[in-house]
Design a protein around this motif. Structure first.
Motif, PDB file in Angstrom:
ATOM      1  N   ALA A  78     -91.534 -64.156   8.552  1.00  0.00           N
ATOM      2  CA  ALA A  78     -90.744 -63.248   7.688  1.00  0.00           C
ATOM      3  C   ALA A  78     -91.519 -61.966   7.359  1.00  0.00           C
ATOM      4  CB  ALA A  78     -90.277 -63.956   6.406  1.00  0.00           C
ATOM      5  N   LEU A  79     -92.168 -61.418   8.375  1.00  0.00           N
ATOM      6  CA  LEU A  79     -92.931 -60.181   8.149  1.00  0.00           C
ATOM      7  C   LEU A  79     -91.967 -59.000   8.065  1.00  0.00           C
ATOM      8  CD1 LEU A  79     -95.788 -60.808  10.733  1.00  0.00           C
ATOM      9  CD2 LEU A  79     -95.811 -61.254   8.271  1.00  0.00           C
ATOM     10  N   PHE A  80     -92.371 -57.987   7.329  1.00  0.00           N
ATOM     11  CA  PHE A  80     -91.538 -56.779   7.222  1.00  0.00           C
ATOM     12  C   PHE A  80     -91.709 -55.982   8.510  1.00  0.00           C
ATOM     13  CE2 PHE A  80     -92.905 -57.565   2.710  1.00  0.00           C
ATOM     14  CZ  PHE A  80     -91.726 -58.207   2.361  1.00  0.00           C
ATOM     15  N   ASP A  81     -90.627 -55.895   9.291  1.00  0.00           N
ATOM     16  CA  ASP A  81     -90.788 -55.332  10.634  1.00  0.00           C
ATOM     17  C   ASP A  81     -90.959 -53.815  10.653  1.00  0.00           C
ATOM     18  OD1 ASP A  81     -88.200 -54.703  10.034  1.00  0.00           O
ATOM     19  OD2 ASP A  81     -87.286 -56.053  11.499  1.00  0.00           O
ATOM     20  N   SER A  82     -90.711 -53.169   9.503  1.00  0.00           N
ATOM     21  CA  SER A  82     -90.931 -51.717   9.470  1.00  0.00           C
ATOM     22  C   SER A  82     -92.358 -51.388   9.012  1.00  0.00           C
ATOM     23  CB  SER A  82     -89.937 -51.067   8.513  1.00  0.00           C
ATOM     24  OG  SER A  82     -90.099 -51.622   7.211  1.00  0.00           O
ATOM     25  N   MET A  83     -93.146 -52.423   8.737  1.00  0.00           N
ATOM     26  CA  MET A  83     -94.522 -52.212   8.268  1.00  0.00           C
ATOM     27  C   MET A  83     -95.517 -52.781   9.274  1.00  0.00           C
ATOM     28  SD  MET A  83     -94.392 -53.354   4.290  1.00  0.00           S
ATOM     29  CE  MET A  83     -93.142 -52.824   3.159  1.00  0.00           C
ATOM     30  N   THR A  84     -96.711 -52.195   9.298  1.00  0.00           N
ATOM     31  CA  THR A  84     -97.765 -52.731  10.153  1.00  0.00           C
ATOM     32  C   THR A  84     -98.329 -54.007   9.513  1.00  0.00           C
ATOM     33  OG1 THR A  84     -99.469 -51.499   8.991  1.00  0.00           O
ATOM     34  CG2 THR A  84     -98.446 -50.401  10.895  1.00  0.00           C
ATOM     35  N   VAL A  85     -99.185 -54.676  10.258  1.00  0.00           N
ATOM     36  CA  VAL A  85     -99.839 -55.881   9.724  1.00  0.00           C
ATOM     37  C   VAL A  85    -100.593 -55.518   8.440  1.00  0.00           C
ATOM     38  CG1 VAL A  85    -101.706 -57.535  10.161  1.00  0.00           C
ATOM     39  CG2 VAL A  85    -100.008 -57.067  11.948  1.00  0.00           C
ATOM     40  N   PHE A  86    -101.316 -54.397   8.472  1.00  0.00           N
ATOM     41  CA  PHE A  86    -102.076 -53.973   7.294  1.00  0.00           C
ATOM     42  C   PHE A  86    -101.144 -53.791   6.096  1.00  0.00           C
ATOM     43  CE2 PHE A  86    -103.903 -50.924   4.399  1.00  0.00           C
ATOM     44  CZ  PHE A  86    -105.234 -51.302   4.308  1.00  0.00           C
ATOM     45  N   GLU A  87    -100.026 -53.089   6.332  1.00  0.00           N
ATOM     46  CA  GLU A  87     -99.089 -52.825   5.228  1.00  0.00           C
ATOM     47  C   GLU A  87     -98.460 -54.112   4.710  1.00  0.00           C
ATOM     48  OE1 GLU A  87     -97.784 -48.308   6.575  1.00  0.00           O
ATOM     49  OE2 GLU A  87     -96.732 -50.043   7.405  1.00  0.00           O
ATOM     50  N   ASN A  88     -98.176 -55.055   5.638  1.00  0.00           N
ATOM     51  CA  ASN A  88     -97.637 -56.351   5.219  1.00  0.00           C
ATOM     52  C   ASN A  88     -98.600 -57.066   4.285  1.00  0.00           C
ATOM     53  OD1 ASN A  88     -95.027 -57.723   6.329  1.00  0.00           O
ATOM     54  ND2 ASN A  88     -95.701 -56.353   7.969  1.00  0.00           N
ATOM     55  N   LEU A  89     -99.893 -57.038   4.641  1.00  0.00           N
ATOM     56  CA  LEU A  89    -100.886 -57.733   3.812  1.00  0.00           C
ATOM     57  C   LEU A  89    -101.172 -56.974   2.515  1.00  0.00           C
ATOM     58  CD1 LEU A  89    -103.533 -59.184   6.306  1.00  0.00           C
ATOM     59  CD2 LEU A  89    -101.348 -60.086   5.612  1.00  0.00           C
ATOM     60  N   ALA A  90    -101.033 -55.654   2.589  1.00  0.00           N
ATOM     61  CA  ALA A  90    -101.301 -54.852   1.381  1.00  0.00           C
ATOM     62  C   ALA A  90    -100.172 -54.987   0.359  1.00  0.00           C
ATOM     63  CB  ALA A  90    -101.474 -53.383   1.765  1.00  0.00           C
ATOM     64  N   TYR A  91     -98.995 -55.361   0.839  1.00  0.00           N
ATOM     65  CA  TYR A  91     -97.799 -55.387  -0.020  1.00  0.00           C
ATOM     66  C   TYR A  91     -98.013 -56.146  -1.344  1.00  0.00           C
ATOM     67  CZ  TYR A  91     -92.868 -56.221  -1.269  1.00  0.00           C
ATOM     68  OH  TYR A  91     -91.674 -56.297  -1.932  1.00  0.00           O
ATOM     69  N   PRO A  92     -98.421 -57.427  -1.299  1.00  0.00           N
ATOM     70  CA  PRO A  92     -98.582 -58.126  -2.589  1.00  0.00           C
ATOM     71  C   PRO A  92     -99.689 -57.536  -3.451  1.00  0.00           C
ATOM     72  CG  PRO A  92     -99.248 -59.550  -0.751  1.00  0.00           C
ATOM     73  CD  PRO A  92     -98.664 -58.319  -0.150  1.00  0.00           C
TER      74      PRO A  92
END
Lengths: 263, 243
Positions: free
Chosen positions: B90-104
């Motif tokens: 359920a990763l955010f597909d408009s974000m990079t891996v870095f941005e996904n992890l930075a989100y929380p």
């Protein structure tokens, strides 16, 4: 199961009630969450760009063409009665009050409404909306509110540009097809149009923005099982938005007429 | 002390009953394996524990706090303490891996940019995902997406992690990696529930099991206790015989 006219009507009525109830709940959630921190200004800016700047060419082409067609039809129709001098007034008032806001909104419903419903629907299917919730954040705040606010901010601006370009289109046709002098056309528009013509159309755009954004978000959030539902949600969003704009336009026009008389 | 306690939980979808009278508990640092056949509602139960599905009755307590009936705003507070690893990432597909992890981290902490970058680099390193931070989810393999999803669920170092089939569809190498990650978290005292059909993984990481069938938990206990169960279907399930 046998489908009878009464069962079809019952299904249809249930679906409309579900839609109305869902819209009320969605607006309630937006009002409940929208006034609390955090505010996602960056996401709002992104949506303003996507909804506004990216829609500008489509809106301007539509407005220009509409103004040109209206000038041509009014000109050809009124020429027989010597009514060509009334073309600028008629075109300007029709564009400012109706065609500018309505056509801009319909274009946005097709382009942006469909985009919102399909994007949110895809996020539902791939569990991205669930992930937003599971990570302790709100999809209403991150997804729904920025889209509604973007439409509310952008649609009046787009309609203002559409009004301008529509009148320029009318003026060009007036000059080149109907032999109405540019200066005369311009002066007639300025002299005969008043601020209420503009405000009547401008006021409607806020309602139309809600008619586009809210149903589109609602239908997107209803998607549960697979990509087929994304297509269905997109279609329903565009149909609902377009119908609300067209039907709502009549009632809003009536309301603005009453307000004008009262003023 | 039970960190998660579910009592007489009920869940319906329309007229269809999914769960009736489901009860279990998980103590601090324990890993519970929630097992059962397909369509028995394991994922629905897991989703209900963080309010992604609404309960239709019963009680769910997390750290002695009753959470059934919570509003969406109240759930937001609970979800900061509970990590949820989705089956597909359920990763955010408009974000990079870095941005996904930075989100929380951006949402719930006051860390500065450098601290966030350091934390993400460390996390990617721990999960064997070096050099992926600028990639989008669509550019990752299924196994990598699951690991990024897991890494994201753990960014806030939650007390509880819920795993929804974390090894489904993975090759043995990636399955082993996920097992090691779960064990590493367990060693840190993280309480967890694992929904899975992958029995070798469940045996490797779970302290006890709950077996879902016919809308309720029909047996729970350690692996040895389940093996001694008089219900033959449980033994068949454990041994991989189709039921």
């Amino acid at each position: 199961m046998i489908t009878t006219p009464s069962s079809t009507f019952k299904d249809w009525a249930e679906e409309q009630l579900y839609f109305l109830g869902g819209i009320v709940y969605l607006i309630r959630d937006c009002l409940r969450e929208g006034f609390h921190r955090p505010f996602y200004w960056g996401l709002l800016a992104d949506q303003i760009y996507l909804v506004g700047v990216r829609s500008m060419p489509l809106v301007l082409i539509t407005a220009g063409s509409t103004g040109m067609v209206m000038a041509l039809q009014y000109g050809l129709g009124l020429e027989k009665f010597g009514g060509k001098p009334y073309v600028p007034r008629l075109v300007a008032s029709t564009i400012l009050r109706e065609m500018g806001p309505v056509f801009t909104s319909l274009m946005l419903a097709a382009r942006v409404g469909a985009g919102i419903a399909s994007e949110i629907g895809s996020m539902m299917v791939t569990q991205q909306i669930d992930a937003i919730r599971a990570l302790g954040t709100s999809p209403i705040k991150r997804i729904v509110i920025p889209r509604i606010l973007a439409c509310l901010i952008v649609l009046p601006i787009l309609a203002a540009f559409a009004n301008l370009v529509g009148n320029i289109g009318g003026m060009l046709i007036g000059a080149y097809e109907l032999n109405i002098d540019f200066q005369f056309y311009y002066q007639r528009v300025i002299e005969t149009s008043n601020i209420m013509d503009y405000l009547a159309g401008f006021g409607k755009t806020f309602f139309f923005a809600l008619f586009i954004a809210v149903p589109s978000c609602f239908y997107g959030l209803q998607v549960k099982n697979g990509t087929q539902e994304v297509g269905i949600a997109t279609r329903k969003a565009v149909v609902a938005s377009s119908l609300l704009i067209l039907v709502g336009d009549f009632f809003l026009s009536k309301v603005f007429w009453i307000i004008e008389k009262w003023l | 002390m039970a960190v998660i306690e579910v009592r007489n939980f009920k869940k319906n979808f329309g007229t269809k009953t999914i769960h009736e009278d489901v009860s279990f508990y998980v103590r601090k640092g324990e890993c519970l394996g929630l097992v059962g056949g397909s369509g028995t509602g394991k994922s629905v139960l897991l989703r209900s524990l963080i309010g992604l599905e609404k309960s239709d009755g019963g009680s769910i307590q997390i750290n002695d706090q009753e959470i059934v009936g919570f509003s969406e705003i109240q759930w937001l507070q609970i979800r900061k303490k509970v990590g949820y690893a989705f089956q597909g990432g359920a990763l955010f597909d408009s974000m990079t891996v870095f941005e996904n992890l930075a989100y929380p981290l951006l949402e719930h902490t006051e860390l500065n940019k450098q601290q966030i970058k350091d934390k993400i680099t460390q996390q990617l390193n721990d999960f064997g995902l070096n050099d992926t931070e600028s990639l989008f989810p669509g550019e990752l393999s299924g196994g990598m997406q699951k690991r990024v999803g897991l890494a994201r669920a753990m960014m806030l170092e939650p007390e509880i992690i819920l795993y929804d089939e974390p090894t489904a569809g993975l090759d043995p190498y990636n399955t082993k990696k996920i097992q090691d990650l779960i064990l590493r978290l367990k060693a840190k005292g993280v309480t967890s529930i694992l929904v899975t059909h992958d029995m070798p993984t469940a045996f490797a990481v779970c302290d006890k099991f709950a077996f879902l069938k016919d809308k309720r938990i029909i047996e729970q206990g350690t692996l040895a206790q389940l093996k001694d169960s008089p219900q033959s279907m449980i033994n068949q399930f454990i041994e991989g015989i189709i039921i």
